[in-house]
Structure formats: structure tokens, C-alpha cells
Design an enzyme around this catalytic site. Sequence first.
Site, PDB file in Angstrom:
ATOM      1  N   LYS A  53      38.565 -18.277  -4.458  1.00  0.00           N
ATOM      2  CA  LYS A  53      39.451 -17.541  -5.318  1.00  0.00           C
ATOM      3  C   LYS A  53      38.808 -16.193  -5.853  1.00  0.00           C
ATOM      4  O   LYS A  53      39.424 -15.163  -6.332  1.00  0.00           O
ATOM      5  CB  LYS A  53      39.486 -18.389  -6.718  1.00  0.00           C
ATOM      6  CG  LYS A  53      40.437 -18.119  -7.745  1.00  0.00           C
ATOM      7  CD  LYS A  53      40.603 -19.050  -8.611  1.00  0.00           C
ATOM      8  CE  LYS A  53      41.569 -18.847  -9.738  1.00  0.00           C
ATOM      9  NZ  LYS A  53      41.364 -20.110 -10.957  1.00  0.00           N
ATOM     10  N   THR A  61      28.910 -23.586  -9.510  1.00  0.00           N
ATOM     11  CA  THR A  61      27.554 -23.782  -8.923  1.00  0.00           C
ATOM     12  C   THR A  61      26.595 -23.100  -9.548  1.00  0.00           C
ATOM     13  O   THR A  61      25.430 -23.556 -10.030  1.00  0.00           O
ATOM     14  CB  THR A  61      27.603 -24.002  -7.691  1.00  0.00           C
ATOM     15  OG1 THR A  61      28.154 -25.146  -6.981  1.00  0.00           O
ATOM     16  CG2 THR A  61      26.109 -24.369  -7.050  1.00  0.00           C
ATOM     17  N   GLN A  65      22.113 -24.852 -14.978  1.00  0.00           N
ATOM     18  CA  GLN A  65      20.926 -24.698 -15.205  1.00  0.00           C
ATOM     19  C   GLN A  65      20.053 -25.834 -14.922  1.00  0.00           C
ATOM     20  O   GLN A  65      18.635 -25.659 -14.173  1.00  0.00           O
ATOM     21  CB  GLN A  65      20.780 -24.586 -16.499  1.00  0.00           C
ATOM     22  CG  GLN A  65      21.733 -23.131 -17.314  1.00  0.00           C
ATOM     23  CD  GLN A  65      21.864 -23.217 -18.590  1.00  0.00           C
ATOM     24  OE1 GLN A  65      21.176 -24.148 -19.488  1.00  0.00           O
ATOM     25  NE2 GLN A  65      22.243 -22.099 -19.262  1.00  0.00           N
ATOM     26  N   GLU A 132      16.298 -35.308 -17.731  1.00  0.00           N
ATOM     27  CA  GLU A 132      17.382 -34.825 -18.563  1.00  0.00           C
ATOM     28  C   GLU A 132      17.726 -36.137 -19.185  1.00  0.00           C
ATOM     29  O   GLU A 132      17.408 -37.355 -18.817  1.00  0.00           O
ATOM     30  CB  GLU A 132      18.360 -34.262 -17.614  1.00  0.00           C
ATOM     31  CG  GLU A 132      17.878 -32.777 -17.278  1.00  0.00           C
ATOM     32  CD  GLU A 132      18.840 -32.058 -16.774  1.00  0.00           C
ATOM     33  OE1 GLU A 132      19.986 -32.503 -16.651  1.00  0.00           O
ATOM     34  OE2 GLU A 132      18.623 -30.757 -16.271  1.00  0.00           O
ATOM     35  N   HIS A 253      29.529 -31.363 -23.079  1.00  0.00           N
ATOM     36  CA  HIS A 253      28.051 -31.015 -23.376  1.00  0.00           C
ATOM     37  C   HIS A 253      27.594 -30.948 -24.971  1.00  0.00           C
ATOM     38  O   HIS A 253      28.147 -30.130 -25.512  1.00  0.00           O
ATOM     39  CB  HIS A 253      27.684 -29.932 -22.244  1.00  0.00           C
ATOM     40  CG  HIS A 253      26.095 -29.851 -22.136  1.00  0.00           C
ATOM     41  ND1 HIS A 253      24.940 -29.629 -22.975  1.00  0.00           N
ATOM     42  CD2 HIS A 253      25.392 -29.904 -21.034  1.00  0.00           C
ATOM     43  CE1 HIS A 253      24.016 -29.840 -22.298  1.00  0.00           C
ATOM     44  NE2 HIS A 253      24.190 -29.912 -21.241  1.00  0.00           N
ATOM     45  N   ARG A 302      24.940 -38.086 -22.393  1.00  0.00           N
ATOM     46  CA  ARG A 302      25.518 -37.015 -22.917  1.00  0.00           C
ATOM     47  C   ARG A 302      26.612 -37.293 -23.770  1.00  0.00           C
ATOM     48  O   ARG A 302      26.797 -36.836 -25.259  1.00  0.00           O
ATOM     49  CB  ARG A 302      26.215 -36.177 -21.900  1.00  0.00           C
ATOM     50  CG  ARG A 302      25.163 -35.269 -21.144  1.00  0.00           C
ATOM     51  CD  ARG A 302      25.713 -34.382 -20.219  1.00  0.00           C
ATOM     52  NE  ARG A 302      24.672 -33.501 -19.412  1.00  0.00           N
ATOM     53  CZ  ARG A 302      24.921 -32.902 -18.410  1.00  0.00           C
ATOM     54  NH1 ARG A 302      26.008 -32.607 -17.888  1.00  0.00           N
ATOM     55  NH2 ARG A 302      23.850 -31.949 -17.915  1.00  0.00           N
ATOM     56  N   HIS A 363      32.543 -29.636 -20.588  1.00  0.00           N
ATOM     57  CA  HIS A 363      31.434 -29.277 -19.608  1.00  0.00           C
ATOM     58  C   HIS A 363      31.855 -29.588 -18.054  1.00  0.00           C
ATOM     59  O   HIS A 363      31.657 -28.755 -17.170  1.00  0.00           O
ATOM     60  CB  HIS A 363      30.151 -29.803 -19.755  1.00  0.00           C
ATOM     61  CG  HIS A 363      28.984 -29.466 -19.016  1.00  0.00           C
ATOM     62  ND1 HIS A 363      28.765 -28.178 -18.776  1.00  0.00           N
ATOM     63  CD2 HIS A 363      28.228 -30.353 -18.518  1.00  0.00           C
ATOM     64  CE1 HIS A 363      27.611 -28.220 -17.940  1.00  0.00           C
ATOM     65  NE2 HIS A 363      27.358 -29.428 -17.861  1.00  0.00           N
ATOM     66  N   GLU A 387      33.731 -31.304  -8.292  1.00  0.00           N
ATOM     67  CA  GLU A 387      34.252 -31.822  -9.474  1.00  0.00           C
ATOM     68  C   GLU A 387      35.645 -32.036  -9.471  1.00  0.00           C
ATOM     69  O   GLU A 387      36.542 -32.363 -10.209  1.00  0.00           O
ATOM     70  CB  GLU A 387      34.013 -30.814 -10.665  1.00  0.00           C
ATOM     71  CG  GLU A 387      34.376 -30.786 -12.014  1.00  0.00           C
ATOM     72  CD  GLU A 387      33.841 -30.174 -12.990  1.00  0.00           C
ATOM     73  OE1 GLU A 387      33.974 -30.040 -14.003  1.00  0.00           O
ATOM     74  OE2 GLU A 387      33.007 -29.185 -12.604  1.00  0.00           O
ATOM     75  N   ARG A 398      29.526 -38.553 -16.834  1.00  0.00           N
ATOM     76  CA  ARG A 398      28.630 -38.234 -15.759  1.00  0.00           C
ATOM     77  C   ARG A 398      27.124 -38.246 -16.077  1.00  0.00           C
ATOM     78  O   ARG A 398      26.782 -37.704 -17.309  1.00  0.00           O
ATOM     79  CB  ARG A 398      29.174 -36.602 -15.013  1.00  0.00           C
ATOM     80  CG  ARG A 398      28.129 -36.205 -14.215  1.00  0.00           C
ATOM     81  CD  ARG A 398      28.302 -34.670 -13.715  1.00  0.00           C
ATOM     82  NE  ARG A 398      28.386 -33.789 -14.860  1.00  0.00           N
ATOM     83  CZ  ARG A 398      27.421 -33.149 -14.882  1.00  0.00           C
ATOM     84  NH1 ARG A 398      26.273 -33.213 -14.206  1.00  0.00           N
ATOM     85  NH2 ARG A 398      27.373 -32.063 -15.756  1.00  0.00           N
ATOM     86  N   SER A 403      25.982 -33.960 -10.781  1.00  0.00           N
ATOM     87  CA  SER A 403      27.108 -33.134  -9.884  1.00  0.00           C
ATOM     88  C   SER A 403      26.840 -32.412  -8.759  1.00  0.00           C
ATOM     89  O   SER A 403      27.379 -32.656  -7.679  1.00  0.00           O
ATOM     90  CB  SER A 403      27.716 -32.590 -11.042  1.00  0.00           C
ATOM     91  OG  SER A 403      26.809 -31.357 -11.835  1.00  0.00           O
TER      92      SER A 403
END
Length: 848
Positions: A53, A61, A65, A132, A253, A302, A363, A387, A398, A403
Amino acid sequence: MSGLPRRLAAPEPGWVAEADVVVVGSGIAGLTIALRAANSLAEFAGRVLLVTKDVLAAGSTQWAQGGIAAALGPEDSPAEHERDTLLAGDGLCDPDAVRLLVTEGPAAVRRLIAGGAVFDLAADGELALGREGGHRRDRIAHAGGDATGAEIQRALVDGVRADSRIEVIEHALGLDLLLGADGGVAGLTLHVMGEGQRDGVGAIHAPIVVLATGGLGQVYEATTNPLVSTGDGIAMALRAGAVVRDLEFVQFHPTVLWLGPGAAGQQPLISEAVRGEGAILVDAKGEPFMAGEHELGDLAPRSVVAKAILRRMNATGVPHVWLDARGLGAETWEGRFPTILAKCREHGIDPVTDLIPVVPACHYASGGVRTDLAGRSTIPGLYACGEAACSGVHGANRLASNSLLEGLVFAERIADDLERTFRTGRPARREPAKDRREPGVIAGSARREIQQLMSAGAGVLRNHRGLRETEAALIFLSRSHPGEPCVESWETTNLLTVARFLVAAAAERAETRGSHWREDHPDRDDAEWLGHLDCRLTDEGVSMVHTAGHLGVPSALLSAELGEAGLPVAEVLDVVSRALAEDIAPGRADVTSTATVPAEQRSTADVVARADGVVAGLSVARAVFETVTRGAALVDLLAKDGERVRRGDVLMSVSGRTVDLLVAERTALNFLCHLSGIATATRAWADALAGTRARVRDTRKTTPGLRALEKYAVRAGGGVNHRMSLWDEALIKDNHVIAAGGIVEAFEAVRSRYPDLPVEVEVDSLTQLQAVLEAGAELVLLDNFTPDQMREAVALNNGRARLEASGGLTFADAAAVAATGVDYISVGALTHSAPILDIALDLREESS
């Protein structure tokens, strides 16, 4: 009429191109598919065309982070990653998809590194791994501190640009899929913003289209997603008639930088890797509030953290909470999180010395185009990945950093499936059929109103009234804002399409699960909602079907228990389902219980030891009760696997419908009695060997289909496992020696072919032992040696290899054999002929 166009109004294509495979999207999924497909289809002269696009590097992507999750550390395992993923998914993950993700993931990441992606290393030169939310191990590989996505994107873009076999069209918005007379894919139409032959609306004819278009974050006012994330692929698939699944599960998120009231558009993300390094959430009074919310505290999944933040915001009346990361220090901030540090300082916040104001924001979409394990959608020739897809990996929520791994693993699986397809015969191009779908577009000016409606009525907190009002407003919007064909109108139409389906699914699911939070239905309801909502776009609008979840999708407790036991969750549930199928089947009930027990009667059953022994298999028994009751049973474990129990001890209690408990009774007891019998026999051997160096070891003489469980029971009893299968360790026996022409020849052949596998050699004489020791054997099985011969073997070995005694050994031989100094005593009887431990189920009737 639905108010939703079945295809986008657009000029007729002014140009046509052809390809064998068209990949739409240039994130980790699209780029990986293009690279792998170009390589695997080269021998078939397959033409791969990649459409994006914006520019190649402009997808979601690059904004990732934290990193990419995989079991890469020495203390980690795919089974533990599987457990954490299933727990986060809150009952709706596809266990098979999750198992593929975690088992294929480590190798896929290593291939990514071999392809040029540079990840951060620890002081010892190994990958630096962080932690995480929702992860119980350090398994997040990262690059550039907090620039993992940018580094992955760079490496993959470099690879695509260097591969002349991949044709790239940038600044191209996919419009609609072209369909053949059979309903299969014939290509797609697109609009290219450029100059030359491929400018404006065109068409690409191809038998295979892969949608890797990313998410739908721009449907909300505040999101971490870039401007290009307008749900294009999902909307395109819906207009073509594909099934879309689980759109109600949108992850917010929990820690996005708060930029003030009314802030809209893409918002800066504060990675939860910051919390992984020790940062904590505090409220307006500076008080931490996550410790009592979840066992993992600030590193909870999350959805848990986002809900806790909103509850605290509502309680205090403050529009955000704070992230206290001052304890990380300047060195950690500058080295580990340079991108986040710069972004915070850009907005006047120095996280080295200041608290960071944070708030949840949209998110990630866990739902998308429904696909199978090869990435195939419900339309022939149409694949989806990343996604844009619903592969079954994420379930209702998730797990952090899964991801990127999903995009990578399932991209490789799609490329592998394409190769298999071409190897069986080049797919024929379908002739595009005349498109009779009703065209239309919504005016681009409606975009902000859509975002405001969705944020107000279908955000983190949802209720029936708000969702129905949002749905009505979206329907009115679709009919009151007709537009003219242009990029802004096409994107807005896509946003409206995914918004309508998201809201419809969220209104339908009358429970709280994962990232879907219904204020009016605050509890998870497995009895009604342990399943999926599959949606399609028809002329009448949103068509929705309830699809049953995976039988035996485990509860959080069951997943944790099986993970701690080292038992593969999917394998245990499969064994349990097959065992139950011997007693019941669809349309075939327990006739005795059905005739004698009132349907709504509830009871508590006590599972009681009828003899002294060692218990094993309590989590398997839990799996039986959960499967029969579809998660509705209340199970209380009163003992632990590996514990000694006495006659009369209550091992577990189970409450639920009486009929369900009776249906599950025999299967649960079969597992529990059998596995406890093995554990009891093993403990007797272990006790007999106490004080010596010898350990009792099992063999592969196991009940077909029950090997993993029986070997677990041996571990619970204090024994150790021999190899699990024929592929994880080599065992050279007499027939291999004959076939290879000698024992040393056999050993060297195996070691040469499989240098990384353990190799055990069976010997029947001291001469053979001497030969294999000189050849470098590290594990030797002494077959049918007498105790005197074993002592000679131990002396000859002199510590060079581990020695295992085997062959006709009985319990009466235990002390004499252990005294010879061997390391292991192999006892096949542990698994193939151990008597059961008598255990029963006693029913206590309760009020109906």
C-alpha cells in the site's frame, strides 16, 4: 439491504498483469512469503508479485518494539511457551496451531537471523532474551534495544529488493478480489498511485492471492497502528464471501503514552518490555495496583493489565495512570529502550527522572480471515497471514510478542503449502467471472466519525446498549454518506465494513473473555460461549454462525498443571478425547445415567485412594472432567502427583452436573489408576536403589498412545526416562549391528549421520564394551550381564561412559545390581505390566 457494498465502486481496470502468486502486504508475513515462495517456486518458474500500500518498509512490523517470542533460551522449552500462549488465549486458542507456532518458532527465528536480521546479544555472545506480559520465561529476542520490528523489516526488505524473481508494486491499494465461476480466486483489482503503465486502477490475474495486509487499528481514534492499518485485507475477504472469525477480540495495549484529552491517530507505544525490566504501574497517589490483580503482577497478560488500569482510572477519576520506570536508570534506558526514550523526551517527559502517563489504546486484532494450519481461507486460492488472519494461535487474547512469530511461522507454512501445490501440478488461472456484486463506497469524510463511534461504544469497556447504539449509528452512517471512488473513500469503506462486523460480534458475545470485556456480562461463560463467531457478508448484511470451540480447550489451571508436568497439552487432550469417544459420541449418551439421574441434579464427587501408593495423573483426570463438562466442572486437587497416599485419602473433589460426573468417572479413573500404578511401582524401585548411584529407568515398552503419560508417571514415581521416540535418541541393538557389519561400524554410522543426537549402544560382552568405549560411546546398555559381569564392566569403563543394566531384571535383583556401580537399571515392567493402584469415585448428592 445491509448498507455495506459487496464490492468497491471503482473505474474499470486500465491495465492487466499476470502472476502465479500475488502477496498483498509488506510486513514480516508478506515479505517472508514472497522470499520463500520465490525460492521454492523457482524450479516451476513461478512468478511472485508483491503489492504494498505504501513503500516496502511502511507496514506495522517496523513499529514492533518489544521483540519476537520463541523458546530460544537453555532453560525454556516449546511446552512452556505453549502453556503461556494457551493461558493468555483464555480458552479459544487452537491447540494444534499453538503447538505448531511454539515448536517451529525457534528454527524460524534462527533462519531469520541467518537471513540477515541482527539481534541483540548478551555478554556471553548468546541472544539477549527479555520478558514481557504473560511470559513465565525470558524468551523475547530483540534488536536495537527496542527497534526489533524495524530491524526485521530492514533485513526482509533488503532480501526482497535483492531478489530479481520478486516483482514489487508499491503505493498500491488492493481493492477487491476477482473470483472465478467456481467462487475461487482469479486475482484482484488494485489502485496504483504512480506514473507509467501501472497507474490508476488495474487488475492482476493470478490463481493464488495471499492477504498479509495487517490489522484494523485505524477503526479507533487512538491506536498504536500506523495510518495504513485500515482493515483492507479483512474487508476485501468479506466482500468476496470469506469467513472471518473472532473480530470481537481486539487487544488494547495497556501502556500507550497519554498525550492529553482528545489525542487521536497513531499513539506512541511504551513496550511492556519496560515492565519486563522492572517498571511498575502506579495510580495518581503513587500506589502500585497490579500485585493483587494477577500472579504475574505488572507482567500479567495484556487484557488483565488494561482492565486493571481502566478500573483504577474510573475509581480515581484521573484520565490515565503512571508507569514508574525510574528505577531502570539512564544506562538501561539509553541502551535497551533508545526509541521509547527519544519519543518520551520529544513529548516533554524524561522517563529516567519522570513518571510516564499511560493509558490503554487499540493495538492488535486477534481475529481476522479464518485460516487453517496452512494459511488457507474458506475461498479456494485465497490465503491469509499475520494480523489479517485468524490462525487460531491467539484465541481471545494475544500473548505479547507472539505476533511477529505468528507472521514468520505461518508465512513459512504458506510458502511450503504453495510448493506442495505446484509440485502436484501448476495451479490453473481462473477466468474472472462477471462481477454482479453491488458496488458502492462511503465518503472519506466519515472516517473520523467512525473512529469516534467505535472508541465510545466498542472500546475496552462494552455493554449491550452501547454496542447496539454504535451498530445503529454505523448503519445510518453507511447510508447517509455516499462517496466517490478515491483512496480516502475506499479506506473509509473498509473501516466501516470491519467496524460493522466487530460491533456485531461484540454485541453477540454475551460474556467477558480475554480482550472482550462486557460490563453487563462480567464473567467468562464456557457453557454458552466456549467457541467462535464465524461471520460472512451477504446481501442481507452480517451473517453470523456460532462455531464450537476445540473440545478440551484447557482451563488456565489445567494448562499450568500440564505445562509444569512437561506434558504436551494438545497431546493429552487428544488422548482424553479418544478415550471418552469409547464411551460417548454425538447422539449417543450414557443411557443408564440419563434414565436414572435428573438432568439438572448437581453433585460433588470425591476421588479416593483404596490402597496405599504414589499418585500420578491428577491433571489428566482434571482434563477428563473439564472435557466432559466443557470447562464447567469445579475441580479441587487435594494431593499432588508424586506424593505418597494412604488408603482412604481424598485425592481430588469434583463438582458439577451429576450426569457429567458419572460419564467422566470411568475414563478419569482408568487414567488415574493406571498412571498411579506405574508411579507406585517406580517408587518401590527408587526406594530400593536409595543410597546408590543407580537410577531406575523406563523403556519404550509402553501402551500404544499413552507413552508420554506413562513416562510422566515414571518421573512422578522418582524414575528417569529413556528415549521418548525413535527420533530423539539412537539406540543401537543387535540387529543394527548385523546390518551395519559390526558394532563400531554401527556406532560411527549413527554418530556421523546424526551428530547432535545422544547415541546409546547395546553390548552383550566385555569385548563389545571395550570396542565402543574406544570409539567414544557415552552411553552403553549392558544386555543380560550378570552382577559379576557388571562389576567388570564398571571397572573397564572407569567413568568414561554411563552404563545401563538391562535384560530380565526383577525387583529381587535391585540391590545386587545397584551395588555393581552402574548408572541406570532399565525396567520395562514399569510401564508394560505394573499393577494399577485402586482408586474410586464416591458421589455425594447435593441439592438439585
